[in-house]
Structure formats: structure tokens, C-alpha cells
Design a protein around this motif. Structure first.
Motif, mmCIF file in Angstrom:
data_model
loop_
_atom_site.group_PDB
_atom_site.id
_atom_site.type_symbol
_atom_site.label_atom_id
_atom_site.label_comp_id
_atom_site.label_asym_id
_atom_site.label_seq_id
_atom_site.Cartn_x
_atom_site.Cartn_y
_atom_site.Cartn_z
ATOM 1 N N TYR A 42 1.315 -0.807 0.207
ATOM 2 C CA TYR A 42 -0.142 -0.048 -0.056
ATOM 3 C C TYR A 42 0.711 1.176 0.159
ATOM 4 O O TYR A 42 1.378 1.322 0.871
ATOM 5 N N VAL A 43 0.358 2.191 -1.118
ATOM 6 C CA VAL A 43 1.677 3.613 -0.517
ATOM 7 C C VAL A 43 0.287 4.370 -0.215
ATOM 8 O O VAL A 43 -0.211 4.407 -1.007
ATOM 9 N N ALA A 106 -6.627 7.901 14.515
ATOM 10 C CA ALA A 106 -5.794 7.086 15.190
ATOM 11 C C ALA A 106 -4.697 6.133 14.160
ATOM 12 O O ALA A 106 -3.512 6.065 14.025
ATOM 13 N N LEU A 107 -5.087 6.366 13.024
ATOM 14 C CA LEU A 107 -4.996 5.743 11.483
ATOM 15 C C LEU A 107 -3.270 6.957 11.269
ATOM 16 O O LEU A 107 -2.403 6.360 11.462
ATOM 17 N N CYS A 108 -4.283 7.946 10.593
ATOM 18 C CA CYS A 108 -2.728 9.214 10.611
ATOM 19 C C CYS A 108 -1.700 9.095 11.866
ATOM 20 O O CYS A 108 -0.176 9.497 11.608
ATOM 21 N N GLU A 109 -2.196 9.015 13.514
ATOM 22 C CA GLU A 109 -1.212 8.688 14.418
ATOM 23 C C GLU A 109 -0.197 7.463 13.900
ATOM 24 O O GLU A 109 1.017 7.611 14.096
ATOM 25 N N TRP A 110 -0.956 6.136 14.000
ATOM 26 C CA TRP A 110 -0.022 5.267 13.135
ATOM 27 C C TRP A 110 0.842 5.681 12.529
ATOM 28 O O TRP A 110 2.178 5.313 12.659
ATOM 29 N N PRO A 121 -0.208 -4.653 10.764
ATOM 30 C CA PRO A 121 -0.839 -4.568 10.949
ATOM 31 C C PRO A 121 -2.042 -5.232 10.357
ATOM 32 O O PRO A 121 -2.512 -4.526 9.890
ATOM 33 N N GLN A 122 -3.133 -7.005 10.673
ATOM 34 C CA GLN A 122 -3.981 -6.529 10.018
ATOM 35 C C GLN A 122 -4.573 -5.644 10.038
ATOM 36 O O GLN A 122 -5.930 -5.324 8.991
ATOM 37 N N PRO A 123 -4.640 -4.861 11.223
ATOM 38 C CA PRO A 123 -6.179 -3.789 11.478
ATOM 39 C C PRO A 123 -6.598 -2.691 10.368
ATOM 40 O O PRO A 123 -7.210 -2.372 10.452
ATOM 41 N N ILE A 124 -5.180 -2.748 9.876
ATOM 42 C CA ILE A 124 -4.413 -1.608 9.288
ATOM 43 C C ILE A 124 -4.562 -1.812 7.573
ATOM 44 O O ILE A 124 -5.801 -0.963 7.497
ATOM 45 N N VAL A 125 -4.492 -2.730 6.981
ATOM 46 C CA VAL A 125 -4.581 -3.703 6.142
ATOM 47 C C VAL A 125 -6.416 -3.544 5.969
ATOM 48 O O VAL A 125 -6.775 -2.881 4.880
ATOM 49 N N ASP A 126 -7.057 -3.861 7.379
ATOM 50 C CA ASP A 126 -8.969 -3.380 7.026
ATOM 51 C C ASP A 126 -9.124 -2.207 6.953
ATOM 52 O O ASP A 126 -10.618 -1.985 5.643
ATOM 53 N N GLN A 127 -8.298 -1.650 7.691
ATOM 54 C CA GLN A 127 -9.069 0.332 7.236
ATOM 55 C C GLN A 127 -8.635 0.346 5.937
ATOM 56 O O GLN A 127 -9.557 1.064 4.993
ATOM 57 N N LEU A 128 -7.550 0.036 5.887
ATOM 58 C CA LEU A 128 -7.065 0.578 4.315
ATOM 59 C C LEU A 128 -8.128 0.563 2.631
ATOM 60 O O LEU A 128 -8.398 0.106 1.744
ATOM 61 N N GLU A 129 -8.417 -1.618 2.958
ATOM 62 C CA GLU A 129 -9.588 -1.699 1.812
ATOM 63 C C GLU A 129 -10.851 -1.513 2.137
ATOM 64 O O GLU A 129 -11.170 -1.198 1.377
ATOM 65 N N ALA A 130 -11.527 -1.247 3.493
ATOM 66 C CA ALA A 130 -12.357 -0.353 3.817
ATOM 67 C C ALA A 130 -12.191 1.069 2.687
ATOM 68 O O ALA A 130 -13.249 1.668 2.554
#
Length: 143
Positions: A42-43, A106-110, A121-130
Motif C-alpha cells: 500500500y503506497v 488513529a490511523l494518521c497517528e499510527w 498489521p491486519q487492522p491497518i490493512v482492513d482500514q485501507l481496504e475499507a
């Protein structure tokens, strides 16, 4: 994978090349090797607007090869490795001609705490896929 706009220019300036052969650069051997084993990359474009950093989803592709430049040199921007699809193969993925902004705090902070290339991590992948699903009307898929 972070694309730092102030250092590498706007992501959309490379859209023609990205559509042909999506790629990313890194100097981190473990992440480059893991991505090259068929991993999704993911870029995310990082922009600096005044004192604030913003994050924009650029594209996603499946990497299959890791290349070091000939002669032991470095790629544009001083990177040691380039992850890309296999020459002659079409890449699997999606890109945006108008980048959607990542607004989840939260994603921007991460993202702000991570190195330019990191295993997600999988939760971040899930957010990007969403996000990809949410902005599907602006997405262009390649396979």
C-alpha cells in the motif's frame, strides 16, 4: 509504504509509470524481501501542509520481485531496493487518479510513527481496504 511528496514529488506525477508497472522503493531489506514474496504493498502519500502532515491513499499492488540497481548503486532518491511486479506480468492492484485523504485520526497517528516501509498489521490493512471500497468510484483496478 510512504511516498514523501516534499522529497519525491507528487505521487500523481508518476501515475503513467505506476499504471504500467506499480513499484515502491525502500532501503530496508527484510520488508523488501517480504513484499517481493507476493505481498500487497500500500503506497500512502505524505504531504506537509504548513506544519501539518496529511496522508493520502495512492495505490496498492502485489509485489513479486525485488531489484537492486546494477553495479551496487541506488535507485532514484537513494533507495537500495525496488519492489515491483514481475516483468511481463500485469500487476494486481488498484490506483487512484484522485487520492482519497486518510482522515481517521488513529490511523494518521499510527502512520506518523512508522518508518517509510513497514509490515502492516491486519487492522491497518482492513482500514485501507475499507477506504478502497468506500472510494471505489474513483479507483482504477488492474489485474
Amino acid at each position: 509504504m510512504k511516498h514523501i511528496a516534499e522529497e519525491q514529488g507528487p505521487l500523481l506525477a508518476n501515475l503513467k509509470t505506476i499504471r504500467k508497472t506499480p513499484h515502491s522503493y525502500t532501503s530496508r531489506e527484510p520488508e523488501a524481501s517480504e513484499a517481493a514474496a507476493g505481498g500487497d504493498v500500500y503506497v500512502v502519500e505524505v504531504r506537509k501542509e504548513k506544519a501539518l502532515r496529511t496522508y493520502w491513499l495512492g495505490y496498492k499492488y502485489q509485489a513479486k520481485e525485488k531489484y537492486a540497481p546494477a553495479g551496487g548503486g541506488v535507485w532514484k532518491g537513494g533507495f537500495r531496493f525496488r519492489n515491483s511486479c514481475t516483468p511481463g506480468d500485469r500487476a494486481d492492484g488498484v490506483y487512484f487518479e484522485v487520492l482519497p485523504q486518510i482522515t481517521d485520526s488513529a490511523l494518521c497517528e499510527w502512520l506518523s510513527t512508522q518508518t517509510p516501509m513497514v509490515v502492516l498489521p491486519q487492522p491497518i490493512v482492513d482500514q485501507l481496504e475499507a477506504m478502497i471500497d468506500t472510494h471505489a468510484e474513483a479507483a482504477r483496478y488492474y489485474a
